[in-house]
Design a protein around this motif. Structure first.
Motif, PDB file in Angstrom:
ATOM      1  N   MET A   1     -18.395  34.773  31.622  1.00 34.14           N
ATOM      2  CA  MET A   1     -19.280  34.500  30.480  1.00 34.14           C
ATOM      3  C   MET A   1     -20.604  35.217  30.693  1.00 34.14           C
ATOM      4  SD  MET A   1     -20.644  30.840  29.081  1.00 34.14           S
ATOM      5  CE  MET A   1     -18.966  30.342  28.772  1.00 34.14           C
TER       6      MET A   1
ATOM      7  N   TYR B   1     -24.695  35.865  29.592  1.00 27.12           N
ATOM      8  CA  TYR B   1     -25.848  35.260  28.951  1.00 27.12           C
ATOM      9  C   TYR B   1     -26.901  36.336  28.722  1.00 27.12           C
ATOM     10  CZ  TYR B   1     -23.782  30.940  30.701  1.00 27.12           C
ATOM     11  OH  TYR B   1     -22.923  29.932  30.971  1.00 27.12           O
TER      12      TYR B   1
ATOM     13  N   THR C   1     -14.281  26.965  35.609  1.00 27.67           N
ATOM     14  CA  THR C   1     -14.460  26.023  34.499  1.00 27.67           C
ATOM     15  C   THR C   1     -14.163  26.720  33.193  1.00 27.67           C
ATOM     16  OG1 THR C   1     -16.796  26.574  34.380  1.00 27.67           O
ATOM     17  CG2 THR C   1     -16.207  24.692  35.743  1.00 27.67           C
ATOM     18  N   LYS C   2     -13.436  26.053  32.323  1.00 29.82           N
ATOM     19  CA  LYS C   2     -13.075  26.610  31.031  1.00 29.82           C
ATOM     20  C   LYS C   2     -13.976  26.106  29.918  1.00 29.82           C
ATOM     21  CE  LYS C   2      -8.164  27.246  32.134  1.00 29.82           C
ATOM     22  NZ  LYS C   2      -6.771  26.920  31.734  1.00 29.82           N
ATOM     23  N   GLN C   3     -14.464  24.882  30.066  1.00 30.10           N
ATOM     24  CA  GLN C   3     -15.267  24.283  29.009  1.00 30.10           C
ATOM     25  C   GLN C   3     -16.701  24.813  29.062  1.00 30.10           C
ATOM     26  OE1 GLN C   3     -15.444  20.057  29.175  1.00 30.10           O
ATOM     27  NE2 GLN C   3     -16.460  19.835  27.212  1.00 30.10           N
ATOM     28  N   GLU C   4     -17.168  25.342  27.941  1.00 25.05           N
ATOM     29  CA  GLU C   4     -18.521  25.864  27.868  1.00 25.05           C
ATOM     30  C   GLU C   4     -19.517  24.714  27.697  1.00 25.05           C
ATOM     31  OE1 GLU C   4     -18.866  28.799  24.898  1.00 25.05           O
ATOM     32  OE2 GLU C   4     -17.303  30.088  25.722  1.00 25.05           O
TER      33      GLU C   4
ATOM     34  N   SER D   1     -23.295  23.648  26.472  1.00 23.42           N
ATOM     35  CA  SER D   1     -24.425  24.094  25.659  1.00 23.42           C
ATOM     36  C   SER D   1     -25.731  23.548  26.223  1.00 23.42           C
ATOM     37  CB  SER D   1     -24.253  23.625  24.211  1.00 23.42           C
ATOM     38  OG  SER D   1     -24.365  22.212  24.136  1.00 23.42           O
TER      39      SER D   1
ATOM     40  N   GLU E   1     -22.862  29.000  35.653  1.00 31.11           N
ATOM     41  CA  GLU E   1     -23.043  28.527  34.287  1.00 31.11           C
ATOM     42  C   GLU E   1     -23.855  27.239  34.266  1.00 31.11           C
ATOM     43  OE1 GLU E   1     -20.431  26.843  30.495  1.00 31.11           O
ATOM     44  OE2 GLU E   1     -19.459  27.318  32.386  1.00 31.11           O
ATOM     45  N   HIS E   2     -23.505  26.298  35.160  1.00 33.82           N
ATOM     46  CA  HIS E   2     -24.202  25.005  35.202  1.00 33.82           C
ATOM     47  C   HIS E   2     -25.653  25.184  35.629  1.00 33.82           C
ATOM     48  CE1 HIS E   2     -25.390  21.097  36.969  1.00 33.82           C
ATOM     49  NE2 HIS E   2     -24.625  20.590  36.013  1.00 33.82           N
TER      50      HIS E   2
ATOM     51  N   ILE F   1     -27.702  26.940  32.637  1.00 33.30           N
ATOM     52  CA  ILE F   1     -27.875  26.044  31.493  1.00 33.30           C
ATOM     53  C   ILE F   1     -28.804  24.882  31.848  1.00 33.30           C
ATOM     54  CG2 ILE F   1     -26.691  24.436  29.956  1.00 33.30           C
ATOM     55  CD1 ILE F   1     -26.244  27.347  29.282  1.00 33.30           C
TER      56      ILE F   1
END
Length: 250
Positions: free
Chosen positions: A1, A3, A176-179, A181, A212-213, A216
């Protein structure tokens, strides 16, 4: 992913240099170029890790610092002739131009703060007769707080977090697959703070060692600070940053 994120709160490379000089308690007239360059590049690398849209002037300043650092490392002659400033053979300190720019920037920055203070004081003056303003007291108390830490302090804390996680990097990678927000993470942070009914350390909010975590969560904290939904404090220069939810925040 991927950003592509840009934060407009950065005021520029001169502002970052002044932050580092104040934080490290460095004499602006005798800047240790090796230390200040390493610190500056550390912040740049942290921005790049977050994939922030770094303005070109930050990179220009990084190149300038490296150039000055290189000149400072060049060997000096044991017996150098003494020249006056007006002599053609006079070689100025490589830091002089940078120091002059920093002092000029600091002067205008201080002037801007003084003008802002005058504007705020003037905004409190009214010509109408006195009236009962008790109904607005609650709103006034929940207004923006004068934080004792800046965006650069938050970025420095994130830099330490990334360094810790690099040293403790696991032998496996979590996929991880779940994005996630930013809005959802903001709600989760407020929920965590309300559940414990107290404060949490900055590092304790980064529970998952996943890029990702981390990204975000950091951006969610900045947004909560901007919306005045949390109180961020740091007792001492190098102590832990503590996060607390504001009362009445839904």
């Amino acid at each position: 992913m991927s950003y592509n994120i840009k934060i407009d709160a950065f005021e520029g490379p001169m502002d970052l240099l002044l932050h580092l000089i104040n934080r490290l308690e460095i004499d602006i007239y005798d800047i240790p170029m090796a230390e200040i360059t390493d610190q500056y590049l550390g912040y740049i690398h942290t921005m790049q890790h977050l994939e922030l849209d770094i303005a070109s002037e930050y990179l220009v300043m990084a190149a300038t610092l490296l150039a000055i650092k290189s000149k400072m490392l060049l060997p000096k002659h044991e017996e150098e002739p003494i020249f006056d400033d007006e002599d053609e053979g006079f070689e100025a300190d490589p830091r002089d131009e940078l120091v002059e720019k920093l002092l000029e920037y600091k002067k205008y920055k201080q002037a801007a703060l003084e003008f802002k203070t005058l504007e705020e004081e003037r905004s409190l003056m009214f010509t109408r007769p006195p009236s009962d303003l008790s109904q607005y007291a609650k709103d006034a108390l929940s207004g923006p707080q004068d934080l004792n830490i800046s965006l650069y302090d938050m970025l420095g804390a994130l830099q330490k977090l990334l360094r810790r996680q690099k040293l403790q990097k696991p032998i496996y990678t979590k996929v991880t697959k779940q994005e996630l927000s930013i809005d959802k993470r903001m709600a989760e942070i407020l929920s965590e703070l309300r559940t414990i009914k107290g404060s949490k350390r900055f590092y304790d909010l980064f529970s998952e060692p996943v890029k990702e975590h981390i990204v975000i969560t950091f951006l969610a904290l900045l947004e909560l600070m901007k919306q005045n939904d949390i109180v961020v404090k740091q007792d001492d220069n190098f102590s832990d940053i503590v996060i607390t939810a504001k009362e009445g925040v839904e």
